[in-house]
Design an enzyme around this catalytic site. Structure first.
Site, mmCIF file in Angstrom:
data_model
loop_
_atom_site.group_PDB
_atom_site.id
_atom_site.type_symbol
_atom_site.label_atom_id
_atom_site.label_comp_id
_atom_site.label_asym_id
_atom_site.label_seq_id
_atom_site.Cartn_x
_atom_site.Cartn_y
_atom_site.Cartn_z
ATOM 1 N N GLN A 128 0.826 -1.217 0.000
ATOM 2 C CA GLN A 128 0.000 0.000 0.000
ATOM 3 C C GLN A 128 0.856 1.261 0.000
ATOM 4 O OE1 GLN A 128 -2.154 0.845 3.590
ATOM 5 N NE2 GLN A 128 -3.608 2.206 2.592
ATOM 6 N N TYR A 160 2.486 -7.794 16.040
ATOM 7 C CA TYR A 160 2.939 -6.705 15.175
ATOM 8 C C TYR A 160 3.542 -5.572 16.010
ATOM 9 C CZ TYR A 160 2.456 -2.940 11.676
ATOM 10 O OH TYR A 160 2.677 -1.896 10.816
ATOM 11 N N LYS A 182 7.362 -4.171 16.123
ATOM 12 C CA LYS A 182 7.698 -2.775 15.843
ATOM 13 C C LYS A 182 8.469 -2.145 17.010
ATOM 14 C CE LYS A 182 6.187 -2.162 11.658
ATOM 15 N NZ LYS A 182 7.163 -1.955 10.575
HETATM 16 N N1 SER Z 1 -2.484 0.076 9.732
HETATM 17 C C1 SER Z 1 -1.681 -0.782 10.542
HETATM 18 C C2 SER Z 1 -2.445 -1.955 11.003
HETATM 19 O O1 SER Z 1 -3.635 -1.812 11.162
HETATM 20 C C3 SER Z 1 -1.150 -0.017 11.722
HETATM 21 O O2 SER Z 1 0.232 0.093 11.608
HETATM 22 O O3 SER Z 1 -1.895 -2.983 11.238
#
Ligand code: SER
Length: 313
Positions: A13, A143, A147
């Site tokens: 994206q 996630y 990060k």
């Molecule tokens: N847009 C991302 C997600 O929803 C946020 O870093 O995982």
């Protein structure tokens, strides 16, 4: 410019639009797109593209040598919702890709790295309104954990090895050229496709789930601005902010242009992720250090999306 730029994850994206903008600024031949899958037509047609697996260090090295790459934007990652389904795979991808690129800079093969962090680093203990740059950071998603670890590793490579790596914490990014893949904020993109196609949408987040969001043009602007800024001498994963809205507020903004549009709510497992994230972000540090300010408001965002998807002229 014989110092070239490599975008890894150029079919994603943000990667797609980053390539197009960087090519406008630095020239088509100086911006190399790469991904494990082919990119959209505009990216493929406008300049060099390499099929590249970010997990394969030797292949990355080959591409970097071939084009004399000096800057890398590492945009490949597994996003929050998908990562919850594949925790180990997400950790492997999100961390090893970063090490592969950090090591290239440590070995002085490349000069500068952009590595995106996310509002996902924040967790339920973080203050939700105007979340500060430095605060309690205890993510509850794979996630977010990857990060946060990545931010710490970037700081480590910066301090120990003098690596010039730069990061922003992206909020949910809204755009029409390429769809997002597997995030918690994806509803805010899907809603436009469904509003046009079916005049109705079932949101997977509840109506009052307010999250920080940003239109793609602002996200690209922030990314390039930070990469062009003078080196501050310290590694900071900058908070950046633009808008905050809930599914209900977005639906109302869309109804201004598509009055018959109907919104329903069917929250799923992504609700828990969204509930752990901030509602709004304080980005005054980015504002002070490199003059960052978002430009696009909710109405402009909705209009641009509907124009981009050929609903409005
Ligand atoms: N847009 C991302 C997600 O929803 C946020 O870093 O995982």
């Amino acid at each position: 410019m014989n110092q070239k730029i490599l975008i890894i994850g150029s079919s994603g994206q943000i990667g797609t639009e980053l390539v197009l903008k960087l090519r406008q600024i630095y020239g088509n031949e100086n911006v190399i797109a790469s991904d494990i899958r082919k990119a959209n037509y505009e990216v493929m047609e406008s300049g060099p593209f390499e099929l590249l697996d970010v997990m394969n260090k030797d292949d990355i090295y080959e591409v970097v040598e071939k084009y004399n790459i000096k800057q890398v934007y590492l945009m490949a990652a597994m996003l929050s919702a998908i990562a919850e389904r594949n925790p180990k795979k997400a950790w492997d991808l999100n961390m090893n890709s970063l090490f592969n690129i950090l090591d290239l800079a440590k070995d002085k093969v490349i000069d500068r790295i952009f590595w995106p962090s996310s509002i996902a680093v924040f967790g339920p203990d973080t203050p939700k309104e105007e979340t500060p740059q430095n605060t309690i950071i205890k993510p509850i998603t794979v996630y977010g954990i990857s990060k946060l670890a990545g931010e710490n590793w970037c700081a480590y490579y910066h301090d120990k090895y003098g690596v010039d790596v730069r990061s922003v914490r992206y909020p949910g990014i809204i755009s029409y050229k390429t769809t997002p893949g597997g995030g918690t904020t994806d509803y805010a993109v899907e809603i436009f496709y469904e509003a046009i196609r079916r005049k109705s949408y079932a949101s997977f987040l509840t109506k009052n789930t307010t999250l920080p969001m940003m239109y793609m043009d602002d996200a690209i602007d922030a990314t390039i601005k930070l990469m062009q800024a003078d080196n501050t001498g310290e590694y900071i994963a900058y908070n950046i902010a633009a808008l905050s809205f809930s599914p209900k507020e977005l639906a109302v903004a869309i109804q201004k242009y598509i009055p018959e549009f109907e919104m329903n709510y069917k929250p799923d497992t992504r609700q828990e992720i969204a509930d752990s994230w901030p509602k709004s972000i304080d980005d005054s540090k980015a504002n002070n250090d490199w003059d960052w300010k978002a430009k696009i408001d909710l109405d402009q965002l909705v209009k641009s999306m509907l124009q981009g998807l050929h609903y409005l002229k």
